[in-house]
Structure formats: C-alpha cells, structure tokens
Write a protein that holds these residues in place. Structure first.
Motif, PDB file in Angstrom:
ATOM      1  N   GLU A  14       0.827  -1.204   0.000  1.00  0.00           N
ATOM      2  CA  GLU A  14       0.000   0.000   0.000  1.00  0.00           C
ATOM      3  C   GLU A  14       0.865   1.259   0.000  1.00  0.00           C
ATOM      4  OE1 GLU A  14      -0.567  -2.387   2.449  1.00  0.00           O
ATOM      5  OE2 GLU A  14      -2.389  -3.299   1.672  1.00  0.00           O
ATOM      6  N   VAL A  15       1.937   1.217   0.784  1.00  0.00           N
ATOM      7  CA  VAL A  15       2.840   2.367   0.830  1.00  0.00           C
ATOM      8  C   VAL A  15       3.480   2.577  -0.538  1.00  0.00           C
ATOM      9  CG1 VAL A  15       4.984   3.236   1.840  1.00  0.00           C
ATOM     10  CG2 VAL A  15       3.288   2.162   3.293  1.00  0.00           C
ATOM     11  N   ARG A  16       3.830   1.503  -1.214  1.00  0.00           N
ATOM     12  CA  ARG A  16       4.462   1.624  -2.527  1.00  0.00           C
ATOM     13  C   ARG A  16       3.517   2.273  -3.544  1.00  0.00           C
ATOM     14  NH1 ARG A  16       8.836  -0.209  -5.851  1.00  0.00           N
ATOM     15  NH2 ARG A  16       8.449   1.173  -7.586  1.00  0.00           N
ATOM     16  N   ILE A  17       2.261   1.873  -3.538  1.00  0.00           N
ATOM     17  CA  ILE A  17       1.302   2.484  -4.470  1.00  0.00           C
ATOM     18  C   ILE A  17       1.054   3.938  -4.104  1.00  0.00           C
ATOM     19  CG2 ILE A  17      -1.122   2.448  -5.173  1.00  0.00           C
ATOM     20  CD1 ILE A  17      -0.912  -0.511  -5.476  1.00  0.00           C
ATOM     21  N   LEU A  18       0.997   4.238  -2.817  1.00  0.00           N
ATOM     22  CA  LEU A  18       0.839   5.632  -2.398  1.00  0.00           C
ATOM     23  C   LEU A  18       2.022   6.468  -2.865  1.00  0.00           C
ATOM     24  CD1 LEU A  18      -0.958   7.603  -0.820  1.00  0.00           C
ATOM     25  CD2 LEU A  18       0.327   6.991   1.231  1.00  0.00           C
ATOM     26  N   LEU A  19       3.216   5.916  -2.776  1.00  0.00           N
ATOM     27  CA  LEU A  19       4.397   6.633  -3.270  1.00  0.00           C
ATOM     28  C   LEU A  19       4.346   6.838  -4.777  1.00  0.00           C
ATOM     29  CD1 LEU A  19       7.267   5.060  -1.147  1.00  0.00           C
ATOM     30  CD2 LEU A  19       6.324   7.369  -0.984  1.00  0.00           C
ATOM     31  N   GLU A  20       3.823   5.867  -5.508  1.00  0.00           N
ATOM     32  CA  GLU A  20       3.668   6.032  -6.960  1.00  0.00           C
ATOM     33  C   GLU A  20       2.729   7.191  -7.266  1.00  0.00           C
ATOM     34  OE1 GLU A  20       5.135   4.646  -9.611  1.00  0.00           O
ATOM     35  OE2 GLU A  20       6.413   3.413  -8.340  1.00  0.00           O
ATOM     36  N   LEU A  21       1.655   7.316  -6.490  1.00  0.00           N
ATOM     37  CA  LEU A  21       0.736   8.442  -6.703  1.00  0.00           C
ATOM     38  C   LEU A  21       1.400   9.770  -6.350  1.00  0.00           C
ATOM     39  CD1 LEU A  21      -2.550   6.827  -5.395  1.00  0.00           C
ATOM     40  CD2 LEU A  21      -2.113   7.603  -7.721  1.00  0.00           C
ATOM     41  N   TYR A  22       2.194   9.775  -5.292  1.00  0.00           N
ATOM     42  CA  TYR A  22       2.919  10.998  -4.937  1.00  0.00           C
ATOM     43  C   TYR A  22       3.951  11.359  -6.001  1.00  0.00           C
ATOM     44  CZ  TYR A  22       1.024  11.845  -0.311  1.00  0.00           C
ATOM     45  OH  TYR A  22       0.194  12.164   0.724  1.00  0.00           O
ATOM     46  N   MET A  23       4.526  10.363  -6.644  1.00  0.00           N
ATOM     47  CA  MET A  23       5.486  10.654  -7.722  1.00  0.00           C
ATOM     48  C   MET A  23       4.788  11.258  -8.940  1.00  0.00           C
ATOM     49  SD  MET A  23       8.151   7.441  -7.246  1.00  0.00           S
ATOM     50  CE  MET A  23       8.204   7.127  -8.952  1.00  0.00           C
ATOM     51  N   LEU A  24       3.524  10.920  -9.153  1.00  0.00           N
ATOM     52  CA  LEU A  24       2.773  11.516 -10.260  1.00  0.00           C
ATOM     53  C   LEU A  24       2.352  12.950  -9.951  1.00  0.00           C
ATOM     54  CD1 LEU A  24       0.419   8.533 -11.201  1.00  0.00           C
ATOM     55  CD2 LEU A  24       2.354   9.402 -12.526  1.00  0.00           C
ATOM     56  N   PHE A  25       2.256  13.272  -8.682  1.00  0.00           N
ATOM     57  CA  PHE A  25       1.814  14.600  -8.251  1.00  0.00           C
ATOM     58  C   PHE A  25       2.936  15.613  -8.423  1.00  0.00           C
ATOM     59  CE2 PHE A  25       1.129  17.621  -4.641  1.00  0.00           C
ATOM     60  CZ  PHE A  25      -0.001  18.233  -5.156  1.00  0.00           C
TER      61      PHE A  25
END
Length: 150
Positions: A14-25
């Motif tokens: 879950e943390v990894r996917i959240l980080l992927e979303l933060y990288m898109l931001f």
C-alpha cells in the motif's frame, strides 16, 4: 502523515502504491493523477488483484479517493483518476481523511513481528549432542567440551 494510525496500519504494498501516486503529483495536478490497476501492478511488481486490494485499503484509510465526476470506462480500460486527500483540490481545502481514521478493532493495528520459536525434535537433539565441539563460557574463560568423555 507518517505518524498517523492510518499510515502505521499500511503494509509495504500500500505504501508503494501511495508513493507512486505521490510521484505523479507535481504540485498542481491533484485530481488528475491517472494510475490504473495494471499500471500500478507493473510499476510496483505485484499482481493486479493485490494492486486492487491496495487501492481499496488506501481509499478506506482516507489517503486517496477517486473523482466522482469522471466516469470510468471499463471497456476501453481507462485509468481511474485519483485525488490525494492531503492536498487541496478544485479550490477546496485538503480533507486529510487519514487523520480521522481509526481501526474498528485492535487487530487491525500493525503488530510487532517476533521470531517464531524454533521447534526441535528428538532427532535434532541427538544430532546436536553428537557435535564434535561445543563452546561454553564460564567466568570469561572459554572451555571446549568434547563429545567423547575424558
């Protein structure tokens, strides 16, 4: 955010996917973060079912939400558009729903992982007693005990 109960309850996927979303931001595109299940699974090296579970958990904990005004066309496999609740979106202040999340029962909190006790069998004990040398410490002096009696 990192000190919240909601973040502490997340697993590594879950943390990894959240980080992927933060990288898109990029600071201005909250609400226009397109990340599909398949793309998230490919980027994070997991199965798409696991990625779907992770998105569901992130939504339940209040870290992300999907845009309600944008329909998802599953036939052409369009990516869903995500909103990070930590930042403002469309002129509205950040909701930070993850700050309000509490587990329903205490079993959802992350547990400290302990090592499982080693189970030994009689054959293991027999093998260990037949070792050539064993190390024994007594009063800062090392003694070697031989398996053969003196």
């Amino acid at each position: 955010m990192y000190g919240t109960v909601a973040f502490q309850s997340l697993g590594p996927f879950e943390v990894r996917i959240l980080l992927e979303l933060y990288m898109l931001f990029n600071g201005n595109n909250n609400g226009y973060l397109y990340l599909s299940l398949r793309e998230a699974a490919r980027r994070c090296r997991m199965g798409k079912d696991k990625a779907g579970d992770c998105f569901r958990i992130l939504q339940e904990r209040g870290f992300i939400r999907s845009r309600a005004d944008e329909p998802v066309n599953y036939v052409v496999r369009e990516a869903r558009c995500w909103i990070l609740t930590e930042f403002e979106f469309a002129g509205r202040e950040a909701t930070k729903d993850f700050m309000k999340w509490r587990p329903e029962n205490q079993n959802e909190r992350p547990e400290k992982r302990t090592r499982r006790p080693v189970t030994r069998t009689k054959s293991d004990d027999a093998r260990n007693s037949a070792d050539d040398l064993s190390l024994k410490t007594d009063k800062n002096v090392l003694y070697f005990r031989s398996a053969v009696p003196d």
